[in-house]
Design an enzyme around this catalytic site. Structure first.
Site, mmCIF file in Angstrom:
data_model
loop_
_atom_site.group_PDB
_atom_site.id
_atom_site.type_symbol
_atom_site.label_atom_id
_atom_site.label_comp_id
_atom_site.label_asym_id
_atom_site.label_seq_id
_atom_site.Cartn_x
_atom_site.Cartn_y
_atom_site.Cartn_z
ATOM 1 N N ASN A 198 51.273 -30.001 11.834
ATOM 2 C CA ASN A 198 51.740 -28.933 10.953
ATOM 3 C C ASN A 198 50.893 -27.685 11.172
ATOM 4 O OD1 ASN A 198 53.827 -30.397 9.626
ATOM 5 N ND2 ASN A 198 52.271 -31.492 8.456
ATOM 6 N N HIS A 219 45.150 -31.155 13.357
ATOM 7 C CA HIS A 219 45.280 -32.614 13.431
ATOM 8 C C HIS A 219 46.672 -32.983 13.899
ATOM 9 C CE1 HIS A 219 46.190 -31.304 9.297
ATOM 10 N NE2 HIS A 219 47.093 -32.282 9.232
ATOM 11 N N HIS A 223 49.338 -36.002 13.523
ATOM 12 C CA HIS A 223 49.710 -37.243 12.845
ATOM 13 C C HIS A 223 50.343 -38.140 13.918
ATOM 14 C CE1 HIS A 223 49.713 -35.655 8.570
ATOM 15 N NE2 HIS A 223 49.798 -34.514 9.229
ATOM 16 N N VAL A 283 45.615 -29.542 5.142
ATOM 17 C CA VAL A 283 44.205 -29.502 5.547
ATOM 18 C C VAL A 283 44.055 -28.490 6.699
ATOM 19 C CG1 VAL A 283 42.259 -30.843 6.423
ATOM 20 C CG2 VAL A 283 43.908 -31.920 4.868
ATOM 21 N N GLN A 301 51.275 -27.663 5.958
ATOM 22 C CA GLN A 301 49.894 -28.010 6.331
ATOM 23 C C GLN A 301 48.990 -27.925 5.112
ATOM 24 O OE1 GLN A 301 47.961 -25.478 9.294
ATOM 25 N NE2 GLN A 301 46.258 -26.924 9.519
ATOM 26 N N ASP A 349 45.198 -42.303 8.131
ATOM 27 C CA ASP A 349 45.537 -41.393 7.027
ATOM 28 C C ASP A 349 45.333 -42.122 5.703
ATOM 29 O OD1 ASP A 349 47.501 -38.616 6.866
ATOM 30 O OD2 ASP A 349 47.276 -39.839 5.061
HETATM 31 P P1 5GP Z 1 48.870 -31.998 6.618
HETATM 32 O O1 5GP Z 1 49.856 -31.871 5.494
HETATM 33 O O2 5GP Z 1 47.725 -31.023 6.506
HETATM 34 O O3 5GP Z 1 49.523 -31.994 7.976
HETATM 35 O O4 5GP Z 1 48.301 -33.472 6.495
HETATM 36 C C1 5GP Z 1 47.049 -33.773 5.956
HETATM 37 C C2 5GP Z 1 46.943 -35.289 5.928
HETATM 38 O O5 5GP Z 1 45.615 -35.628 5.648
HETATM 39 C C3 5GP Z 1 47.815 -35.961 4.850
HETATM 40 O O6 5GP Z 1 48.689 -36.899 5.472
HETATM 41 C C4 5GP Z 1 46.798 -36.630 3.930
HETATM 42 O O7 5GP Z 1 47.235 -37.883 3.444
HETATM 43 C C5 5GP Z 1 45.570 -36.762 4.831
HETATM 44 N N1 5GP Z 1 44.302 -36.702 4.120
HETATM 45 C C6 5GP Z 1 43.918 -35.767 3.198
HETATM 46 N N2 5GP Z 1 42.667 -36.012 2.787
HETATM 47 C C7 5GP Z 1 42.243 -37.116 3.472
HETATM 48 C C8 5GP Z 1 41.009 -37.845 3.469
HETATM 49 O O8 5GP Z 1 40.054 -37.535 2.764
HETATM 50 N N3 5GP Z 1 40.948 -38.924 4.295
HETATM 51 C C9 5GP Z 1 41.987 -39.306 5.105
HETATM 52 N N4 5GP Z 1 41.814 -40.373 5.865
HETATM 53 N N5 5GP Z 1 43.159 -38.628 5.121
HETATM 54 C C10 5GP Z 1 43.282 -37.544 4.317
#
Ligand code: 5GP
Length: 111
Positions: free
Chosen positions: A85, A98, A100, A94, A92, A29
């Site tokens: 998420n 996924h 984590h 992205v 969520q 991440d």
């Molecule tokens: P969500 O809130 O959608 O469950 O988590 C998305 C995760 O993606 C976040 O922890 C954020 O730090 C990570 N993330 C967002 N953009 C990027 C990226 O470009 N590269 C990487 N490695 N992680 C990302």
């Protein structure tokens, strides 16, 4: 919501890769919340668990097995957390499924 993970799968955005096969990619991440914070994603675009279909059951099972293997490799198999998420109320950001995988410190309660 922008799907940056699709760009990562295509190789258009770099990532710190920890695992890859034909179906699954895992990478660190960009803003880690724990010493080990790895994202495990399908290469196929599935928005989240809500959009998962019966066809995706083997893929999701494989993602969990990959998580177990990564946890062992990262030295956190004695205690780690897997979170996915789903939708706006979960936070969520992205829109690409996924998990984590987090570990390496005592994790607080969920909430
Ligand atoms: P969500 O809130 O959608 O469950 O988590 C998305 C995760 O993606 C976040 O922890 C954020 O730090 C990570 N993330 C967002 N953009 C990027 C990226 O470009 N590269 C990487 N490695 N992680 C990302």
């Amino acid at each position: 919501m922008k799907n940056v993970f699709e760009e990562i799968v295509k190789g258009k955005i770099p990532c710190d890769k920890v695992f890859e096969n034909e179906r699954i990619l895992a990478f660190r991440d960009i803003a880690p919340q724990a010493p080990v914070h790895i994202l495990i994603i399908p290469k196929k675009t599935i928005k989240n668990i809500e959009e998962m279909t019966e066809q995706d059951i083997p893929l999701l099972g494989e993602m969990l097995f990959v998580a177990k293997q990564i946890a062992e490799k990262e030295g956190v198999s004695e205690g780690f957390r897997l979170i996915t998420n789903t939708g706006p109320d979960s936070g969520q950001l992205v829109p690409h499924l996924h998990f984590h995988l987090m570990g390496g410190r005592r994790l607080g309660s969920l909430g």
